[in-house]
Design an enzyme around this catalytic site. Structure first.
Site, PDB file in Angstrom:
ATOM      1  N   HIS A  14       0.859  -0.920   0.006  1.00  0.00           N
ATOM      2  CA  HIS A  14      -0.344  -0.003   0.221  1.00  0.00           C
ATOM      3  C   HIS A  14       1.183   1.456  -0.368  1.00  0.00           C
ATOM      4  O   HIS A  14       2.462   1.849  -0.087  1.00  0.00           O
ATOM      5  CB  HIS A  14      -1.141   0.366   1.550  1.00  0.00           C
ATOM      6  CG  HIS A  14      -2.408  -1.184   1.244  1.00  0.00           C
ATOM      7  ND1 HIS A  14      -2.689  -0.855   2.083  1.00  0.00           N
ATOM      8  CD2 HIS A  14      -2.223  -2.263   0.476  1.00  0.00           C
ATOM      9  CE1 HIS A  14      -3.448  -2.239   1.502  1.00  0.00           C
ATOM     10  NE2 HIS A  14      -3.171  -2.806   0.405  1.00  0.00           N
ATOM     11  N   CYS A  38      -2.345  -0.563   7.439  1.00  0.00           N
ATOM     12  CA  CYS A  38      -1.260   0.866   7.031  1.00  0.00           C
ATOM     13  C   CYS A  38      -1.695   1.581   8.420  1.00  0.00           C
ATOM     14  O   CYS A  38      -0.101   2.181   9.055  1.00  0.00           O
ATOM     15  CB  CYS A  38      -1.625   1.713   6.194  1.00  0.00           C
ATOM     16  SG  CYS A  38      -1.508   0.656   4.014  1.00  0.00           S
ATOM     17  N   GLU A  65       1.225   3.855   2.018  1.00  0.00           N
ATOM     18  CA  GLU A  65       1.951   4.245   3.118  1.00  0.00           C
ATOM     19  C   GLU A  65       2.668   2.972   3.614  1.00  0.00           C
ATOM     20  O   GLU A  65       3.662   3.836   4.024  1.00  0.00           O
ATOM     21  CB  GLU A  65       0.355   4.442   4.061  1.00  0.00           C
ATOM     22  CG  GLU A  65      -0.633   5.383   4.167  1.00  0.00           C
ATOM     23  CD  GLU A  65      -1.813   5.050   3.091  1.00  0.00           C
ATOM     24  OE1 GLU A  65      -2.868   5.610   3.411  1.00  0.00           O
ATOM     25  OE2 GLU A  65      -1.856   3.477   2.375  1.00  0.00           O
ATOM     26  N   CYS A  80      -6.355   2.567   5.715  1.00  0.00           N
ATOM     27  CA  CYS A  80      -6.810   1.127   5.780  1.00  0.00           C
ATOM     28  C   CYS A  80      -6.252   0.268   7.306  1.00  0.00           C
ATOM     29  O   CYS A  80      -4.973   0.711   7.839  1.00  0.00           O
ATOM     30  CB  CYS A  80      -6.324   0.370   4.783  1.00  0.00           C
ATOM     31  SG  CYS A  80      -4.692  -0.541   5.090  1.00  0.00           S
TER      32      CYS A  80
END
Length: 156
Positions: A53, A86, A55, A83
């Site tokens: 992801h 993250c 992040e 999310c």
């Protein structure tokens, strides 16, 4: 650069991810002392890594750039509310603040719905849909005890 500029850069990275298709439409930057030290964008589908992801990618790069796993004193700017995975990584990294543009509801509206994960994480392991088996083991416990008594460990 201003806070708006940092958020704009995260959004720009999300658009780049959208057009070059390395993954979903998400971007993130990490800032320390008023300058960007790392950038990340979603690369899940291009790397076959479900943890890639935006992040997470930015956190990995920031750790390398700053030479340390503790990112205290930094701010993460993201094109979207992080999310659960993250968010956990952000806590582990000790990032001071998160600034984001789109909400988790906005993400859900385009097919990135994390509500199920948020719900599952809050449950006791025995009550999750994912079958989790706790098998206590003395050898595993001994490793933890050795860590607890290790004098030259790097705590985190």
């Amino acid at each position: 650069m201003s806070e708006k500029d940092f958020l704009d850069r995260a959004i720009e990275l999300s658009k780049k991810s959208l057009t070059s298709e390395p993954g979903g439409p998400f971007g993130a930057v990490i800032v320390k002392d008023g300058r960007i030290v790392a950038e990340g964008w979603n690369e899940v589908t291009s790397t076959d890594d479900p943890t890639a992801h935006a992040e997470i990618q930015a956190i990995r790069k920031a750790g390398k750039a700053l030479g340390h796993f503790n990112l205290a004193g930094t701010i993460l700017y993201s094109s979207c509310e992080p999310c659960p995975m993250c968010l956990s990584a952000i806590y582990w990294a000790r990032i001071d603040q998160v600034v984001y543009a789109n909400s988790r509801a906005d993400a859900a509206a385009i097919g990135f719905d994390d509500a199920y994960i948020y719900d599952q994480v809050s449950k006791h392991a025995a009550n999750r849909d994912l079958h989790c088996v706790h098998q206590p083991n003395e050898r595993a416990k001994a490793v933890f005890e050795a860590w607890a008594h290790k004098e030259n460990k790097t705590p985190y």
